[in-house]
Design a protein around this motif. Structure first.
Motif, PDB file in Angstrom:
ATOM      1  N   LEU A   1      85.456 109.580  20.191  1.00 31.22           N
ATOM      2  CA  LEU A   1      86.789 110.124  19.947  1.00 31.22           C
ATOM      3  C   LEU A   1      86.739 111.284  18.955  1.00 31.22           C
ATOM      4  O   LEU A   1      87.470 112.267  19.096  1.00 31.22           O
ATOM      5  CB  LEU A   1      87.718 109.023  19.439  1.00 31.22           C
ATOM      6  N   SER A   2      85.874 111.163  17.952  1.00 26.00           N
ATOM      7  CA  SER A   2      85.746 112.250  16.970  1.00 26.00           C
ATOM      8  C   SER A   2      85.238 113.526  17.630  1.00 26.00           C
ATOM      9  O   SER A   2      85.763 114.622  17.392  1.00 26.00           O
ATOM     10  CB  SER A   2      84.799 111.827  15.841  1.00 26.00           C
ATOM     11  N   VAL A   3      84.202 113.388  18.466  1.00 23.53           N
ATOM     12  CA  VAL A   3      83.663 114.551  19.179  1.00 23.53           C
ATOM     13  C   VAL A   3      84.697 115.129  20.137  1.00 23.53           C
ATOM     14  O   VAL A   3      84.854 116.351  20.263  1.00 23.53           O
ATOM     15  CB  VAL A   3      82.375 114.159  19.921  1.00 23.53           C
ATOM     16  N   LEU A   4      85.443 114.247  20.814  1.00 22.54           N
ATOM     17  CA  LEU A   4      86.479 114.702  21.743  1.00 22.54           C
ATOM     18  C   LEU A   4      87.559 115.485  21.003  1.00 22.54           C
ATOM     19  O   LEU A   4      88.001 116.558  21.455  1.00 22.54           O
ATOM     20  CB  LEU A   4      87.092 113.503  22.461  1.00 22.54           C
ATOM     21  N   ILE A   5      87.981 114.985  19.856  1.00 20.73           N
ATOM     22  CA  ILE A   5      89.011 115.676  19.072  1.00 20.73           C
ATOM     23  C   ILE A   5      88.503 117.032  18.596  1.00 20.73           C
ATOM     24  O   ILE A   5      89.236 118.033  18.628  1.00 20.73           O
ATOM     25  CB  ILE A   5      89.443 114.803  17.881  1.00 20.73           C
ATOM     26  N   LEU A   6      87.241 117.091  18.170  1.00 16.22           N
ATOM     27  CA  LEU A   6      86.681 118.366  17.716  1.00 16.22           C
ATOM     28  C   LEU A   6      86.614 119.374  18.858  1.00 16.22           C
ATOM     29  O   LEU A   6      86.896 120.566  18.662  1.00 16.22           O
ATOM     30  CB  LEU A   6      85.298 118.149  17.122  1.00 16.22           C
ATOM     31  N   ASN A   7      86.235 118.924  20.047  1.00 15.61           N
ATOM     32  CA  ASN A   7      86.182 119.840  21.187  1.00 15.61           C
ATOM     33  C   ASN A   7      87.577 120.338  21.577  1.00 15.61           C
ATOM     34  O   ASN A   7      87.763 121.518  21.887  1.00 15.61           O
ATOM     35  CB  ASN A   7      85.522 119.146  22.384  1.00 15.61           C
TER      36      ASN A   7
END
Length: 292
Positions: free
Chosen positions: A275-281
């Motif tokens: 989720l963190s990587v998804l939010i950053l993208n």
């Protein structure tokens, strides 16, 4: 006369056959592309659904408030989360300026030069190099000579991963700026470094920020380099001179354990990381779209 009439008719027949063949080919290629897209989406959706179903079951308040503990003790992931935040933040703070300056040099000062070609070549190698090789390199220069694993070694490994991503993004964004913009600023009497800092960087800010966010998203899930550098720590510690916990390494360690609570924490950690990587993208794409 008949031959004159037959020739245009023959040409029309050939053109019609060629058109039909092109339409058939287009239909087949389009169908293959759609099928490949649907297949890829099915795999992605299945992975995300599995992650949500298994990860949400392990999410609780303890995950964010309790450090890692022995099996059955109600431990959480507080120290790996904090350790990952510290290492990723420091690696970004170290790698971003280096990458920006190197990318600026390649775009503004080293066009067509031999040194610029060497720097670009090395950057491309680092960009495509397996992260485990970077971990082994840092292990040789920062772990073995100093007699132990440390958070600083992990920061160094992650910073090396950040640098080529920021270099490529900065160079590409600055190269897209029109030369007339540079010429107009220099024509007003401003030195070149002012043109770069006050005009070039501002004009390319959205692309550079996007590259930094993508670099952060990449290092947030790196496990291999941290296994050879910061290693991990089951105890609470924010001392960068000692082994430091990180979320990817904890997931790696817990996922293969025979204890159900540790496996559940591994799924919860995987969900948090994803989720963190998804939010950053999403944030990176939003920043880029807002500037267009």
């Amino acid at each position: 006369m008949s031959a004159t009439v037959a020739t245009p008719q023959k040409n029309r027949d050939v053109a019609a056959a060629l058109s039909r063949r092109r339409r058939r080919t287009d239909t087949v290629i389009r169908g293959l592309c759609i099928a490949a897209t649907v297949l890829g989406l099915l795999f992605l959706i299945s992975i995300l659904l599995t992650l949500l179903l298994r990860g949400l079951g392990g999410i609780s308040l303890n995950v964010f408030t309790q450090p890692t503990r022995p099996p059955g003790s109600g431990g959480g992931l507080l120290n790996p989360i904090i350790g990952s935040l510290i290492q990723v933040a420091l690696a970004t703070a170290i790698g971003t300026p280096i990458g920006m300056l190197a990318g600026t040099y390649l775009a503004e000062y080293a066009r067509g030069s031999r040194l610029g070609g060497v720097v670009r070549f090395v950057s491309d190698i680092l960009l495509s190099a397996p992260s485990i090789l970077i971990g082994l390199f840092v292990y040789q220069i920062l772990v073995l000579p100093f007699g132990g694993f440390s958070g600083w070694a992990g920061v160094a490994a992650l910073a090396i991963i950040v640098i080529p991503v920021v270099i490529r993004t900065t160079e590409d964004m600055l190269s897209l700026l029109p030369n007339t913009l540079r010429e107009s600023v220099i024509g007003l009497g401003a030195p070149k470094w002012k043109m770069v800092v006050l005009v070039g960087w501002r004009a390319a800010a959205s692309g550079i920020v996007t590259g930094v966010l993508l670099a952060v998203a990449r290092i947030a899930g790196e496990t291999a380099p941290l296994l050879f550098t910061s290693l991990g720590n089951l105890n609470w510690s924010v001392n960068l001179a000692q082994p430091m916990a990180s979320l990817p390494v904890t997931i790696y360690s817990y996922a293969g354990s025979p204890f159900e609570d540790w496996v559940s924490l591994a799924w919860a950690g995987a969900l948090i990381t994803t989720l963190s990587v998804l939010i950053l993208n999403i944030l990176a794409r939003s920043v880029l779209s807002a500037k267009r």
